[in-house]
Design an enzyme around this catalytic site. Structure first.
Site, PDB file in Angstrom:
ATOM      1  NE  ARG A   1      -4.215  -1.646   0.163  1.00 54.06           N
ATOM      2  CZ  ARG A   1      -4.317  -2.724  -0.616  1.00 54.06           C
ATOM      3  NH1 ARG A   1      -3.335  -3.024  -1.442  1.00 54.06           N
ATOM      4  NH2 ARG A   1      -5.385  -3.480  -0.579  1.00 54.06           N
TER       5      ARG A   1
ATOM      6  CD  GLU B   1      -4.473   2.027  -5.961  1.00 54.09           C
ATOM      7  OE1 GLU B   1      -5.357   1.163  -6.021  1.00 54.09           O
ATOM      8  OE2 GLU B   1      -3.376   1.809  -5.446  1.00 54.09           O
TER       9      GLU B   1
ATOM     10  CG  HIS C   1      -4.071  -1.999  -6.799  1.00 51.64           C
ATOM     11  ND1 HIS C   1      -4.474  -1.315  -5.682  1.00 51.64           N
ATOM     12  CD2 HIS C   1      -3.908  -3.296  -6.398  1.00 51.64           C
ATOM     13  CE1 HIS C   1      -4.569  -2.156  -4.650  1.00 51.64           C
ATOM     14  NE2 HIS C   1      -4.227  -3.367  -5.069  1.00 51.64           N
TER      15      HIS C   1
HETATM   16  N1  LIG Z   1      -1.038  -4.991  -5.129  1.00 57.79           N
HETATM   17  C1  LIG Z   1      -1.895  -5.993  -4.983  1.00 57.79           C
HETATM   18  O1  LIG Z   1      -2.533  -6.415  -5.953  1.00 57.79           O
HETATM   19  C2  LIG Z   1      -2.075  -6.643  -3.652  1.00 57.79           C
HETATM   20  C3  LIG Z   1      -1.588  -6.075  -2.514  1.00 57.79           C
HETATM   21  N2  LIG Z   1      -1.738  -6.701  -1.300  1.00 57.79           N
HETATM   22  C4  LIG Z   1      -1.149  -6.067  -0.132  1.00 57.79           C
HETATM   23  O2  LIG Z   1       0.084  -6.750   0.173  1.00 57.79           O
HETATM   24  C5  LIG Z   1       0.374  -6.626   1.571  1.00 57.79           C
HETATM   25  C6  LIG Z   1       0.759  -7.980   2.146  1.00 57.79           C
HETATM   26  O3  LIG Z   1      -0.325  -8.887   2.036  1.00 57.79           O
HETATM   27  P1  LIG Z   1      -0.244 -10.399   2.587  1.00 57.79           P
HETATM   28  O4  LIG Z   1       1.150 -10.881   2.540  1.00 57.79           O
HETATM   29  O5  LIG Z   1      -1.300 -11.179   1.911  1.00 57.79           O
HETATM   30  O6  LIG Z   1      -0.678 -10.152   4.106  1.00 57.79           O
HETATM   31  P2  LIG Z   1      -0.254 -10.954   5.417  1.00 57.79           P
HETATM   32  O7  LIG Z   1      -1.340 -10.679   6.402  1.00 57.79           O
HETATM   33  O8  LIG Z   1       0.099 -12.363   5.097  1.00 57.79           O
HETATM   34  O9  LIG Z   1       1.075 -10.195   5.887  1.00 57.79           O
HETATM   35  C7  LIG Z   1       1.015  -8.896   6.428  1.00 57.79           C
HETATM   36  C8  LIG Z   1       2.326  -8.532   7.061  1.00 57.79           C
HETATM   37  O10 LIG Z   1       2.155  -7.267   7.712  1.00 57.79           O
HETATM   38  C9  LIG Z   1       2.755  -7.355   9.010  1.00 57.79           C
HETATM   39  N3  LIG Z   1       2.173  -6.389   9.947  1.00 57.79           N
HETATM   40  C10 LIG Z   1       0.859  -6.219  10.257  1.00 57.79           C
HETATM   41  N4  LIG Z   1       0.738  -5.230  11.173  1.00 57.79           N
HETATM   42  C11 LIG Z   1       1.986  -4.797  11.424  1.00 57.79           C
HETATM   43  C12 LIG Z   1       2.513  -3.787  12.295  1.00 57.79           C
HETATM   44  N5  LIG Z   1       1.731  -3.040  13.066  1.00 57.79           N
HETATM   45  N6  LIG Z   1       3.854  -3.595  12.305  1.00 57.79           N
HETATM   46  C13 LIG Z   1       4.668  -4.337  11.510  1.00 57.79           C
HETATM   47  N7  LIG Z   1       4.230  -5.310  10.687  1.00 57.79           N
HETATM   48  C14 LIG Z   1       2.905  -5.518  10.654  1.00 57.79           C
HETATM   49  C15 LIG Z   1       2.539  -8.792   9.439  1.00 57.79           C
HETATM   50  O11 LIG Z   1       3.439  -9.166  10.472  1.00 57.79           O
HETATM   51  C16 LIG Z   1       2.814  -9.524   8.126  1.00 57.79           C
HETATM   52  O12 LIG Z   1       4.199  -9.705   7.962  1.00 57.79           O
HETATM   53  C17 LIG Z   1      -0.867  -5.997   2.192  1.00 57.79           C
HETATM   54  O13 LIG Z   1      -0.633  -4.609   2.332  1.00 57.79           O
HETATM   55  C18 LIG Z   1      -1.964  -6.211   1.135  1.00 57.79           C
HETATM   56  O14 LIG Z   1      -2.981  -5.245   1.221  1.00 57.79           O
HETATM   57  C19 LIG Z   1      -2.352  -7.912  -1.193  1.00 57.79           C
HETATM   58  C20 LIG Z   1      -2.880  -8.516  -2.304  1.00 57.79           C
HETATM   59  C21 LIG Z   1      -2.830  -7.906  -3.617  1.00 57.79           C
HETATM   60  O1  LIG Z   2      -6.058  -7.986  -2.084  1.00 58.68           O
HETATM   61  C1  LIG Z   2      -5.652  -6.810  -1.984  1.00 58.68           C
HETATM   62  O2  LIG Z   2      -5.454  -6.277  -0.883  1.00 58.68           O
HETATM   63  C2  LIG Z   2      -5.391  -6.023  -3.173  1.00 58.68           C
HETATM   64  O3  LIG Z   2      -4.697  -5.053  -3.137  1.00 58.68           O
HETATM   65  C3  LIG Z   2      -6.043  -6.428  -4.427  1.00 58.68           C
HETATM   66  O4  LIG Z   2      -7.375  -6.093  -4.275  1.00 58.68           O
END
Ligand SMILES: NC(=O)C1=CN([C@@H]2O[C@H](COP(=O)(O)OP(=O)(O)OC[C@H]3O[C@@H](n4cnc5c(N)ncnc54)[C@H](O)[C@@H]3O)[C@@H](O)[C@H]2O)C=CC1
Ligand SMILES: O=C(O)C(=O)CO
Length: 301
Positions: free
Chosen positions: A227, A256, A275
């Site tokens: 993000r 976005e 995105h």
């Molecule tokens: N560009 C895109 O199309 C997509 C982007 N995303 C984004 O990717 C990122 C990662 O997603 P996932 O790996 O699936 O999530 P996940 O839940 O598996 O991992 C999240 C990470 O954030 C950390 N975290 C949470 N709160 C925290 C805090 N206060 N301080 C430090 N670390 C903290 C957790 O420890 C973990 O390592 C998210 O921001 C999600 O929104 C996810 C899917 C698609």
């Molecule tokens: O899954 C997410 O968080 C994305 O950014 C894609 O929608």
């Protein structure tokens, strides 16, 4: 139970139309980009709103009494729905974590490679009639700091290791993972690539501030598929202007679609995607399956 699915992308529409993504009974699909009034009208006509990248107006949470839940088709709902207001109104916001870690990690890898070898820059040059070969950074042997070793961060870190990079995978809680590094400053120190994979929360907003942006090697490559709000915007521009950050390769933005006054498209030291990191057929099908499962969970509750 009735539901509206809003903001259907052309990619998803193709999956619906081909029958690859079946639509459960009771779910109606709104194609295109509805305005706030249309979103409110759908919310008043449904118990569940299923949404992708749509900003949900607060009025949906305060003026749609039949609404029982919002199902966010994705992981990071916080930039699209007012979570505090939803909590206060007793409207759960359900998400679908973990549906496409490999897809997003591969996209982060694509951004890293494109940034490292100036792929987008040379593409722009050639289209503008300029033949200008440009040098790049070899990834093998370089240090990469992976911030956030959740599903996507781990998948990305493992791909970097397979490429011969030196990986420091920081996570706030200790992990039993060979690429885990417990110390954030140590992970960032001297990194030639930094890739963000943190969840956006109030605690992580502005996480990469000027002090942390000063730790990697001068000219480092910053990759963001998580993000944009994880990076302090003024500190980012200052780091790019000074050359401390040599390149930003990002899939995510403050607004976005981009706001017309966003400074990034005017710069040459950036690689931008819209995105789309999660948008592979495999991830999209799994995402829709999990979205429907959340809808069924509300129906059965
Ligand atoms: N560009 C895109 O199309 C997509 C982007 N995303 C984004 O990717 C990122 C990662 O997603 P996932 O790996 O699936 O999530 P996940 O839940 O598996 O991992 C999240 C990470 O954030 C950390 N975290 C949470 N709160 C925290 C805090 N206060 N301080 C430090 N670390 C903290 C957790 O420890 C973990 O390592 C998210 O921001 C999600 O929104 C996810 C899917 C698609
Ligand atoms: O899954 C997410 O968080 C994305 O950014 C894609 O929608």
């Amino acid at each position: 139970m009735k539901a509206w699915f809003i903001d259907c992308t052309p990619e998803l529409a193709r999956l619906f139309d081909s029958g690859a993504a079946p639509v459960p009974p009771g779910v109606r699909i709104h194609r295109g980009d509805p305005d706030d009034a249309a979103i409110l009208a759908m919310a008043r006509d449904a118990e569940v709103l299923m949404v992708e990248h749509t900003l949900i107006p607060d009025a949906v949470l305060t003026q749609a009494p039949t609404l029982r839940a919002i199902v966010f088709m994705g992981t990071g709902a916080g930039t699209y729905v007012n979570a505090a207001l939803a909590r206060a109104r007793g409207v759960p916001v359900l998400t679908t974590p973990g549906y496409g870690s490999v897809a997003v990690a591969e996209h982060a890898f694509a951004l890293m490679m494109a940034g490292a070898r100036q792929v987008a820059r040379m593409d722009r040059d050639i289209r503008a009639g300029v033949w200008q070969p440009r040098g790049g950074m070899q990834l093998a042997g370089r240090k990469v700091a992976v911030l956030g070793m959740g599903g996507i961060g781990q998948a990305f870190a493992e791909r970097c290791a397979a490429f011969g990079m030196r990986v420091a995978g920081w996570n706030r809680s200790p992990l039993d993972h060979p690429l885990f590094c417990a110390d954030l400053n140590q992970a960032l120190h001297g990194a030639e690539v930094v890739s963000l994979h943190l969840a956006l929360t109030e605690a992580t907003r502005g996480f990469l501030n000027s002090a942390r942006l000063a730790l990697p090697a001068p000219g480092f490559l910053l990759v963001n598929t998580a993000r944009s709000q994880l990076i302090d915007p003024a500190a980012l521009i200052a780091a790019l202007d000074s050359g401390q950050a040599g390149h930003l390769a990002t899939d995510v933005f403050d607004a976005e679609p981009l706001s017309p006054d966003d400074p990034l498209p005017g710069r040459q030291d950036v690689t931008l995607t819209a995105h789309a990191a999660y948008m592979t057929r495999d991830a999209y099908l799994e995402l829709w399956r999990r979205t429907c499962a959340q809808f069924e969970a509300v129906r059965e509750s």
